[in-house]
Scaffold this active site. Structure first.
Site, PDB file in Angstrom:
ATOM      1  N   ASN A  88      -7.416   3.923   9.301  1.00 33.92           N
ATOM      2  CA  ASN A  88      -6.863   2.696   9.885  1.00 33.92           C
ATOM      3  C   ASN A  88      -7.024   2.630  11.397  1.00 33.92           C
ATOM      4  O   ASN A  88      -7.106   1.553  11.967  1.00 33.92           O
ATOM      5  CB  ASN A  88      -5.387   2.537   9.515  1.00 33.92           C
ATOM      6  N   CYS A 109       2.028   1.278  13.323  1.00 32.46           N
ATOM      7  CA  CYS A 109       3.282   1.970  13.040  1.00 32.46           C
ATOM      8  C   CYS A 109       3.687   2.850  14.216  1.00 32.46           C
ATOM      9  O   CYS A 109       4.816   3.300  14.299  1.00 32.46           O
ATOM     10  CB  CYS A 109       3.159   2.830  11.795  1.00 32.46           C
ATOM     11  N   SER A 136      -3.767  -2.889  -0.636  1.00 32.54           N
ATOM     12  CA  SER A 136      -2.659  -3.695  -0.133  1.00 32.54           C
ATOM     13  C   SER A 136      -3.164  -5.087   0.224  1.00 32.54           C
ATOM     14  O   SER A 136      -4.124  -5.221   1.000  1.00 32.54           O
ATOM     15  CB  SER A 136      -2.082  -3.013   1.107  1.00 32.54           C
ATOM     16  N   GLY A 143       0.816  -1.210   0.000  1.00 35.21           N
ATOM     17  CA  GLY A 143       0.000   0.000   0.000  1.00 35.21           C
ATOM     18  C   GLY A 143       0.850   1.261   0.000  1.00 35.21           C
ATOM     19  O   GLY A 143       0.514   2.246  -0.657  1.00 35.21           O
ATOM     20  N   THR A 144       1.940   1.220   0.740  1.00 37.02           N
ATOM     21  CA  THR A 144       2.820   2.392   0.811  1.00 37.02           C
ATOM     22  C   THR A 144       3.355   2.744  -0.573  1.00 37.02           C
ATOM     23  O   THR A 144       3.386   3.916  -0.968  1.00 37.02           O
ATOM     24  CB  THR A 144       3.987   2.111   1.786  1.00 37.02           C
TER      25      THR A 144
HETATM   26  N1  PLP Z   1      -2.715   3.186   4.026  1.00 38.96           N
HETATM   27  C1  PLP Z   1      -3.440   2.796   5.083  1.00 38.96           C
HETATM   28  C2  PLP Z   1      -4.752   3.466   5.360  1.00 38.96           C
HETATM   29  C3  PLP Z   1      -2.968   1.778   5.915  1.00 38.96           C
HETATM   30  O1  PLP Z   1      -3.694   1.402   6.971  1.00 38.96           O
HETATM   31  C4  PLP Z   1      -1.728   1.180   5.621  1.00 38.96           C
HETATM   32  C5  PLP Z   1      -1.184   0.131   6.509  1.00 38.96           C
HETATM   33  O2  PLP Z   1      -1.511   0.050   7.672  1.00 38.96           O
HETATM   34  C6  PLP Z   1      -1.017   1.617   4.494  1.00 38.96           C
HETATM   35  C7  PLP Z   1      -1.540   2.629   3.722  1.00 38.96           C
HETATM   36  C8  PLP Z   1       0.294   1.014   4.119  1.00 38.96           C
HETATM   37  O3  PLP Z   1       0.102  -0.266   3.575  1.00 38.96           O
HETATM   38  P1  PLP Z   1       1.309  -1.320   3.512  1.00 38.96           P
HETATM   39  O4  PLP Z   1       1.493  -1.846   4.887  1.00 38.96           O
HETATM   40  O5  PLP Z   1       0.852  -2.378   2.569  1.00 38.96           O
HETATM   41  O6  PLP Z   1       2.489  -0.586   2.999  1.00 38.96           O
END
Ligand code: PLP
Length: 390
Positions: free
Chosen positions: A152, A327, A201, A73-74
């Site tokens: 999240n 995180c 993701s 996702g990042t």
């Molecule tokens: N965006 C949101 C809303 C998330 O909750 C997260 C992960 O917790 C991410 C992006 C990042 O995703 P990834 O862990 O696959 O990099």
């Protein structure tokens, strides 16, 4: 490993057996490269394209060419924002919110330091946006508007259909949605929206970690993320991670056919309602409006009690939860999301996120509800504050 009760599905999810079975042959005998011209390679290409169809179908994309595979996702979030800024160098203004995931928030802070202008939209105490603020922030030089669909930490949903209409009416900006927490939890139909870019993701909905996707609306000009071979139609080079891509496709099918959303919602409601009714000084973070919150998430603050201590005691009882965003687990500053919602510090520090998933059972919720009051009581006795009994 001992049995655990996993109530941390917004951090990550278990790989579904159906997904594992689908990807397994690609870790062993089906190891070809989709770019190879032989029959074996072409078979891999077909598998990748089948997965692309599965992702497109879950999102309601109008064409499979709108789906590009990424690693997480990042990456999808970073690429969406940086790719638009690179392809429109004369536009140097970004609109986003104060409650985005770090993948968007920290990137935008960094872009701000390097000379871009960022408008940070506030949320109210329920975590909701005011669309008038968005209207006021949009300008001719706005390159991109980036907002999340589901938060999240609190599960609060932003109305992306309405936001998209405002973006279109008032600007020529590109509209990016971070859909990472929403996919698999609520239905999504991008064809009904003005969304140009949408991140997801795999590990948030029962695929393994290491695969994601970016939806890129047809004809949108987006600078490539990785330069190299012509994979992903030149947009994201690098040999495709076939086992993971196949897994993502299988997870999309599984999500599309999942008929247990009401059951998950009922379990979440039971957990949340019982805690709020029976534990003094427990308060919900985020709107109480069920239509505006994910059905699996409950963010609850236990005022004047350290969230870290609650987490540790629950952990000892075999229950996995989170204190806000995973995180943030290492840091002691209170969550930016709760700060943006004006949650008082004494409550933000005691916030616990319960996030449920398809594998949770009623007996797990009952067990959690049986353990929690004693933990909170014990910690309340140690608290330097006098806790009001309601
Ligand atoms: N965006 C949101 C809303 C998330 O909750 C997260 C992960 O917790 C991410 C992006 C990042 O995703 P990834 O862990 O696959 O990099």
């Amino acid at each position: 490993m001992r049995e655990i009760i996993y109530l941390d599905n917004n951090a990550t999810t278990r790989v579904a057996p159906e997904v594992r079975d689908a990807m397994q042959p690609y870790l062993t005998e089906l190891y070809g490269n989709p770019s190879s011209a032989h029959t074996f390679g072409r078979e891999m290409r077909r598998s990748v394209e089948r997965a692309r169809e599965q992702v497109a179908s879950l999102l309601g994309a109008s064409d499979t060419s709108e789906i590009v595979f990424t690693s997480c996702g990042t990456e999808s979030d970073n690429w969406a924002i940086c790719g638009i800024l690179e392809s429109q160098p004369d536009k140097r203004h970004i609109v986003t919110t104060r409650v985005e995931h770090e993948a968007v928030r920290n990137l935008c802070e960094r872009l701000e330091k390097s000379g871009y202008e960022v408008s940070w939209l506030d949320v109210n105490e329920e975590g909701l946006l005011n669309l008038e603020d968005l209207r006021a922030a949009l300008r001719p030089e706005t390159a991109i508007v980036s907002v999340m669909l589901a938060n999240n930490e609190t599960g609060v949903l932003f109305p992306i259909e309405e936001i998209g209409r405002v973006v279109r009416e008032q600007s020529n900006a590109v509209f990016h949605v971070d859909g990472v927490q929403a996919v698999g939890k609520i239905p999504i139909n991008l064809s009904r929206t003005q969304v140009d870019l949408f991140s997801l993701s795999g590990h948030k909905f029962h695929a393994p970690k290491g695969v994601g996707a970016l939806y890129v609306r047809d004809h949108l000009k987006l600078a490539p993320f990785l330069i190299g071979g012509g994979q992903e139609r030149g947009r994201r080079a690098g040999t495709e991670a076939v086992p993971y891509i196949v897994a993502l496709g299988a997870a999309c099918d599984l999500a599309k056919n999942f008929d247990g959303h009401a059951r998950v919602r009922n379990l979440r409601d039971k957990l949340e309602d019982t805690i709020l009714a029976s534990i003094p000084n427990a308060r919900l973070n985020g709107t109480r409006d069920g239509e505006r919150r994910l059905p699996n998430t409950a963010s609850i603050s236990f005022e004047h009690i350290e969230g870290e201590s609650i987490l540790a005691h629950l952990d000892e009882a075999g229950i996995c939860v989170s204190t806000g965003s995973a995180c943030n687990a290492e840091s002691h500053v209170s969550s930016a999301v709760l700060r943006a919602m004006n949650v008082p510090y004494t409550a933000a520090q005691g916030s616990i996120r319960f996030s449920l998933g398809r594998y949770n059972t009623e007996s797990e919720i009952d067990y959690t509800l049986a353990q929690l009051p004693a933990i909170i009581n014990q910690l309340a006795e140690l608290s330097p504050y006098e806790i009001k009994q309601e």
